[in-house]
Scaffold this motif. Structure first.
Motif, PDB file in Angstrom:
ATOM      1  N   ILE A 180       0.842  -1.206   0.000  1.00 29.21           N
ATOM      2  CA  ILE A 180       0.000   0.000   0.000  1.00 29.21           C
ATOM      3  C   ILE A 180       0.875   1.254   0.000  1.00 29.21           C
ATOM      4  O   ILE A 180       0.596   2.236  -0.699  1.00 29.21           O
ATOM      5  N   ALA A 181       1.961   1.218   0.778  1.00 30.96           N
ATOM      6  CA  ALA A 181       2.846   2.384   0.855  1.00 30.96           C
ATOM      7  C   ALA A 181       3.473   2.687  -0.501  1.00 30.96           C
ATOM      8  O   ALA A 181       3.576   3.859  -0.894  1.00 30.96           O
ATOM      9  N   ILE A 182       3.880   1.659  -1.246  1.00 28.07           N
ATOM     10  CA  ILE A 182       4.520   1.905  -2.539  1.00 28.07           C
ATOM     11  C   ILE A 182       3.492   2.322  -3.590  1.00 28.07           C
ATOM     12  O   ILE A 182       3.805   3.085  -4.507  1.00 28.07           O
ATOM     13  N   VAL A 183       2.249   1.860  -3.466  1.00 23.56           N
ATOM     14  CA  VAL A 183       1.199   2.305  -4.386  1.00 23.56           C
ATOM     15  C   VAL A 183       0.964   3.805  -4.222  1.00 23.56           C
ATOM     16  O   VAL A 183       0.641   4.505  -5.188  1.00 23.56           O
ATOM     17  N   LEU A 184       1.153   4.304  -3.012  1.00 25.31           N
ATOM     18  CA  LEU A 184       0.973   5.735  -2.743  1.00 25.31           C
ATOM     19  C   LEU A 184       2.175   6.566  -3.170  1.00 25.31           C
ATOM     20  O   LEU A 184       2.211   7.770  -2.930  1.00 25.31           O
ATOM     21  N   VAL A 222      -4.334  -9.355  -7.605  1.00 28.00           N
ATOM     22  CA  VAL A 222      -5.771  -9.206  -7.399  1.00 28.00           C
ATOM     23  C   VAL A 222      -6.070  -8.998  -5.910  1.00 28.00           C
ATOM     24  O   VAL A 222      -6.898  -8.161  -5.530  1.00 28.00           O
ATOM     25  N   GLY A 223      -5.378  -9.757  -5.073  1.00 28.51           N
ATOM     26  CA  GLY A 223      -5.570  -9.607  -3.635  1.00 28.51           C
ATOM     27  C   GLY A 223      -5.149  -8.239  -3.133  1.00 28.51           C
ATOM     28  O   GLY A 223      -5.822  -7.629  -2.296  1.00 28.51           O
ATOM     29  N   ILE A 224      -4.024  -7.719  -3.645  1.00 31.76           N
ATOM     30  CA  ILE A 224      -3.557  -6.389  -3.240  1.00 31.76           C
ATOM     31  C   ILE A 224      -4.553  -5.319  -3.667  1.00 31.76           C
ATOM     32  O   ILE A 224      -4.898  -4.417  -2.888  1.00 31.76           O
ATOM     33  N   GLU A 225      -5.044  -5.392  -4.899  1.00 29.37           N
ATOM     34  CA  GLU A 225      -5.995  -4.392  -5.387  1.00 29.37           C
ATOM     35  C   GLU A 225      -7.289  -4.431  -4.590  1.00 29.37           C
ATOM     36  O   GLU A 225      -7.872  -3.385  -4.279  1.00 29.37           O
ATOM     37  N   PHE A 226      -7.752  -5.622  -4.257  1.00 31.90           N
ATOM     38  CA  PHE A 226      -8.980  -5.750  -3.467  1.00 31.90           C
ATOM     39  C   PHE A 226      -8.803  -5.084  -2.096  1.00 31.90           C
ATOM     40  O   PHE A 226      -9.654  -4.308  -1.658  1.00 31.90           O
ATOM     41  N   ASN A 227      -7.699  -5.387  -1.430  1.00 32.58           N
ATOM     42  CA  ASN A 227      -7.456  -4.796  -0.106  1.00 32.58           C
ATOM     43  C   ASN A 227      -7.270  -3.288  -0.200  1.00 32.58           C
ATOM     44  O   ASN A 227      -7.704  -2.551   0.695  1.00 32.58           O
ATOM     45  N   LEU A 228      -6.620  -2.831  -1.255  1.00 29.29           N
ATOM     46  CA  LEU A 228      -6.429  -1.395  -1.449  1.00 29.29           C
ATOM     47  C   LEU A 228      -7.775  -0.683  -1.549  1.00 29.29           C
ATOM     48  O   LEU A 228      -7.988   0.369  -0.932  1.00 29.29           O
ATOM     49  N   LYS A 229      -8.701  -1.247  -2.304  1.00 32.10           N
ATOM     50  CA  LYS A 229     -10.019  -0.629  -2.459  1.00 32.10           C
ATOM     51  C   LYS A 229     -10.801  -0.659  -1.148  1.00 32.10           C
ATOM     52  O   LYS A 229     -11.508   0.308  -0.817  1.00 32.10           O
ATOM     53  N   GLN A 230     -10.663  -1.748  -0.386  1.00 27.93           N
ATOM     54  CA  GLN A 230     -11.367  -1.833   0.890  1.00 27.93           C
ATOM     55  C   GLN A 230     -10.842  -0.785   1.876  1.00 27.93           C
ATOM     56  O   GLN A 230     -11.612  -0.154   2.609  1.00 27.93           O
ATOM     57  N   SER A 242     -20.107  12.002 -10.203  1.00 28.97           N
ATOM     58  CA  SER A 242     -18.704  11.622 -10.352  1.00 28.97           C
ATOM     59  C   SER A 242     -18.631  10.130 -10.640  1.00 28.97           C
ATOM     60  O   SER A 242     -19.095   9.311  -9.861  1.00 28.97           O
ATOM     61  N   GLU A 243     -18.062   9.793 -11.769  1.00 30.36           N
ATOM     62  CA  GLU A 243     -17.978   8.403 -12.180  1.00 30.36           C
ATOM     63  C   GLU A 243     -16.781   7.696 -11.576  1.00 30.36           C
ATOM     64  O   GLU A 243     -16.776   6.475 -11.466  1.00 30.36           O
ATOM     65  N   LYS A 244     -15.757   8.455 -11.210  1.00 33.28           N
ATOM     66  CA  LYS A 244     -14.530   7.839 -10.724  1.00 33.28           C
ATOM     67  C   LYS A 244     -14.176   8.360  -9.338  1.00 33.28           C
ATOM     68  O   LYS A 244     -14.345   9.537  -9.029  1.00 33.28           O
ATOM     69  N   SER A 245     -13.680   7.462  -8.542  1.00 33.44           N
ATOM     70  CA  SER A 245     -13.252   7.836  -7.199  1.00 33.44           C
ATOM     71  C   SER A 245     -11.854   8.461  -7.264  1.00 33.44           C
ATOM     72  O   SER A 245     -11.180   8.417  -8.299  1.00 33.44           O
ATOM     73  N   GLU A 246     -11.453   9.011  -6.138  1.00 32.03           N
ATOM     74  CA  GLU A 246     -10.076   9.535  -6.044  1.00 32.03           C
ATOM     75  C   GLU A 246      -9.054   8.466  -6.373  1.00 32.03           C
ATOM     76  O   GLU A 246      -8.079   8.721  -7.091  1.00 32.03           O
ATOM     77  N   LEU A 247      -9.256   7.278  -5.833  1.00 32.71           N
ATOM     78  CA  LEU A 247      -8.311   6.180  -6.055  1.00 32.71           C
ATOM     79  C   LEU A 247      -8.193   5.850  -7.534  1.00 32.71           C
ATOM     80  O   LEU A 247      -7.088   5.664  -8.056  1.00 32.71           O
ATOM     81  N   GLU A 248      -9.324   5.782  -8.212  1.00 34.53           N
ATOM     82  CA  GLU A 248      -9.297   5.470  -9.648  1.00 34.53           C
ATOM     83  C   GLU A 248      -8.601   6.575 -10.426  1.00 34.53           C
ATOM     84  O   GLU A 248      -7.803   6.295 -11.339  1.00 34.53           O
ATOM     85  N   ARG A 249      -8.922   7.817 -10.115  1.00 35.30           N
ATOM     86  CA  ARG A 249      -8.269   8.927 -10.811  1.00 35.30           C
ATOM     87  C   ARG A 249      -6.762   8.914 -10.588  1.00 35.30           C
ATOM     88  O   ARG A 249      -5.977   9.138 -11.505  1.00 35.30           O
ATOM     89  N   TYR A 250      -6.351   8.655  -9.325  1.00 35.92           N
ATOM     90  CA  TYR A 250      -4.930   8.633  -8.985  1.00 35.92           C
ATOM     91  C   TYR A 250      -4.196   7.539  -9.759  1.00 35.92           C
ATOM     92  O   TYR A 250      -3.112   7.762 -10.306  1.00 35.92           O
ATOM     93  N   LEU A 251      -4.778   6.357  -9.816  1.00 35.56           N
ATOM     94  CA  LEU A 251      -4.112   5.231 -10.480  1.00 35.56           C
ATOM     95  C   LEU A 251      -4.065   5.410 -11.997  1.00 35.56           C
ATOM     96  O   LEU A 251      -3.129   4.915 -12.646  1.00 35.56           O
ATOM     97  N   GLU A 252      -5.042   6.123 -12.543  1.00 38.03           N
ATOM     98  CA  GLU A 252      -5.091   6.292 -13.999  1.00 38.03           C
ATOM     99  C   GLU A 252      -4.248   7.457 -14.498  1.00 38.03           C
ATOM    100  O   GLU A 252      -3.847   7.477 -15.665  1.00 38.03           O
TER     101      GLU A 252
END
Length: 625
Positions: A453-457, A484-492, A532-542
């Motif tokens: 999670i820290a490196i994704v940020l 897949v597991g990391i992405e799921f936990n990140l969204k949660q 708003s169609e996209k969350s902050e997380l989605e915008r950040y990752l894209e």
């Protein structure tokens, strides 16, 4: 002199005025009474002390002399005390000497105690300053406690500030060499309101065998001593020992019972990376114990026989003539214990010992020189384990207090190395790596998500770096499942942060969107209205990643981008401050604390704790908290 002469003349006149003078008026001598001289003017206080003291008279008639510089009071009547005490004070008045005229003595002493407490040797501070600067240990103690309470109140206000966010704690335990006590230290790590990574020692206690609270009870009381700290704990980092693990688990359970840990405590317990790496180094040392033992015998043989030293020098010269890089200085001093970390120099002695068998028949007959197979095995193992040793050094150094994202590639590189060693052709290395990987698997299962999670940020890498490293470690097929597991936990985790309530987020960041609305409120309303169609997380990752530069200040980036990603910024502030090792608390702190011996200098527990904390706070001032 003129004043003294006037006083003498006046005293003589006073004596004459009280007697009768006989005067001859031409008619005989008659008694004539001379009128007394007029009363003298008020006597001036001529002593130089009155240049420094003000004299006042209280309602009860007593007089006080008050220092103009430090405001200290003395009896002011010359009949009771004179001016001797005032003269002594003039020579030692701190306010006058330091140019701090008008400052109370307590303030001056406090300033001096700050300087004293930040010196390098705690024991010398108490012994030296108590006698030289403050006159007695009691004065030093009073100043330390005063400073501690004052600074603690500041830190408590910071902890209770809604904008301060959550804190990461490290718990440290050291057993003293006498075995009678255990030192317990609690340190908080956080990113302050100015987006700077900070750490503060919160408490230091000694626990004896007779203490009924035990280590968990001690740490719980240390947390509760700070108002509302228990309500703001995010993670707990502890050493990788059974005792420390038990303490951290009990603290986690205690906080979970009160529903105080975020994410249901999923990420709350972090093991000390440095400690587990040291355990792996011990495993590596076990694999070369035989060679180490025989090498020590060879070194002792050379040192114990004078003629062997001469023959050893001849052996070194011959080995160098044949291309070896060995030198005389590679030979350790007599009685030196050889650690695994020093093996690199020992390996160069291999050719010299082989030559010594030719020059010294006694040495050859002892058959203590390791065989070539042992040298090859040890060299091969050392080459691999050196990776772990270098990681320990980088994590334990003075610059080790870094944001958490820095450690994901380091840990992944270690884990990949262990996986490769297990699959390697060398049976010795494979066997050793199998033991190491079993221990490291436990660490990876507990702490891998925190690091991911820290490196994704980190805007330079985001999810891409996680996918690439997982491919290196697990292979293509297994990597996809892990990601897949990391992405799921990140969204949660993101959902829990975004569901924290608009009031909390607004107070936390106090930022507005282009329409003048709080970012958190506008974001949540947009989501509810479907605008708003996209969350902050989605915008950040894209969004395109920031260029991958080495000298990148991630905290400055998040400070600038908080208005764009207020929820993710809150996550970043919590996750990037998680310490991966208890050694990050303060690299030199452990050694300094262990120098303090309360029994030798009669320091009570309260003063010891205040001293340790204040010393840390003054070395690392918290100006923005």
């Amino acid at each position: 002199m003129e004043v003294k002469k006037k006083l003498t003349d006046w005293r003589k006149d006073l004596e004459v005025s009280n007697c009768t003078q006989i005067e001859d008026n031409g008619k005989g001598k008659v008694d004539t009474e001379i009128a007394p001289p007029p009363p003298p003017t008020k006597r001036r206080r001529t002593s130089k002390v009155w240049e420094m003291f003000d004299k006042i008279k209280r309602e009860d008639g007593t007089e006080l002399a008050i220092c103009k510089h430090c405001k200290k009071q003395y009896p002011g009547s010359s009949k009771t005390a004179g001016t001797s005490n005032l003269l002594k004070h003039m020579g030692k008045c701190a306010g006058r000497r330091d140019g701090d005229g008008g400052k109370p003595c307590d303030e001056i002493k406090e300033k001096r105690s700050y300087k004293s407490i930040t010196r390098s040797d705690p024991l010398s501070v108490v012994e030296k300053d108590s006698s030289e600067n403050f006159g007695s240990y009691s004065n030093l103690k009073a100043n330390i406690l005063h400073t501690y309470r004052k600074e603690k109140e500041k830190l408590t206000s910071f902890i209770n500030n809604p904008s301060s966010g959550r804190f990461n704690l490290t718990i440290n335990c050291w057993r003293r060499t006498d075995g009678r006590n255990t030192n317990c230290c609690l340190t908080k790590h956080f990113i302050d309101n100015g987006w700077e990574l900070k750490s503060k020692v919160l408490a230091f206690r000694r626990v004896g065998f007779s203490d009924n609270r035990g280590l968990f009870g001690t740490f719980r009381s240390m947390i509760l001593d700070w108002r509302n700290l228990d309500k703001n704990v995010f993670t707990i980092t502890a050493q990788y020992t059974e005792e420390a693990y038990q303490i951290a688990s009990e603290i986690k359970g205690w906080l979970l019972d009160q529903n105080l840990l975020p994410l249901t405590g999923t990420l709350s317990h972090v093991s000390c990376l440095v400690h587990i790496l040291n355990l792996l180094l011990e495993d590596g040392s076990q694999e070369v114990n035989g060679l180490l033992f025989n090498t020590m015998k060879c070194i002792s043989y050379v040192h114990n026989k004078p003629d062997s030293v001469i023959k050893f020098r001849m052996a070194v010269d011959q080995a160098r003539a044949q291309g070896s890089s060995v030198t005389y200085e590679d030979m350790p001093a007599k009685g030196t214990l050889i650690s695994f970390q020093k093996f690199e120099g020992i390996f160069r002695l291999r050719e010299a010992f082989n030559m010594l068998k030719i020059f010294d028949l006694d040495f050859n007959s002892l058959n203590i020189n390791p065989e070539d197979e042992e040298w090859i095995k040890a060299t091969y193992i050392y080459k691999h384990v050196k990776v772990l040793d270098e990681a320990v050094k980088s994590l334990s150094g003075k610059q080790s207090c870094l944001t958490t994202n820095v450690y994901f590639p380091k840990v992944c590189n270690i884990y990949r190395s262990l996986c490769e060693w297990v699959k390697g052709d060398n049976s010795n290395v494979s066997s050793m790596a199998g033991k190491m990987k079993k221990k490291f698997d436990t660490y990876w299962e507990n702490c891998g998500l925190v690091l991911a999670i820290a490196i994704v940020l980190d805007p330079r890498f985001k999810l891409d770096i996680v996918k690439r490293w997982f491919q290196e470690i697990y292979g293509q097929d297994d990597a996809e499942e892990q990601c897949v597991g990391i992405e799921f936990n990140l969204k949660q985790i993101y959902k829990e942060y975004s569901g924290g309530g608009s009031n909390n987020l607004t107070a936390y960041f106090d930022t507005l969107d282009p329409l003048g609305m709080p970012w958190s409120t506008s974001c949540s309303n947009d989501a509810e209205d479907g605008k708003s169609e996209k969350s902050e997380l989605e915008r950040y990752l894209e969004e395109p990643k920031f260029r991958s530069v080495k000298d990148f200040d991630i905290l400055t980036w998040w400070r600038a981008n908080t208005p764009n990603f207020p929820i993710l910024a809150k996550m970043a502030r919590d996750f990037l401050a998680i310490p991966v090792s208890t050694a990050q608390s303060n690299p030199s702190f452990n050694d300094d604390v262990m120098k303090i011996d309360p029994t030798a200098i009669d320091i009570d527990p309260e003063t010891t704790e205040a001293f340790v904390c204040v010393r840390d706070w003054r070395q690392r001032p918290e100006n923005k908290a």
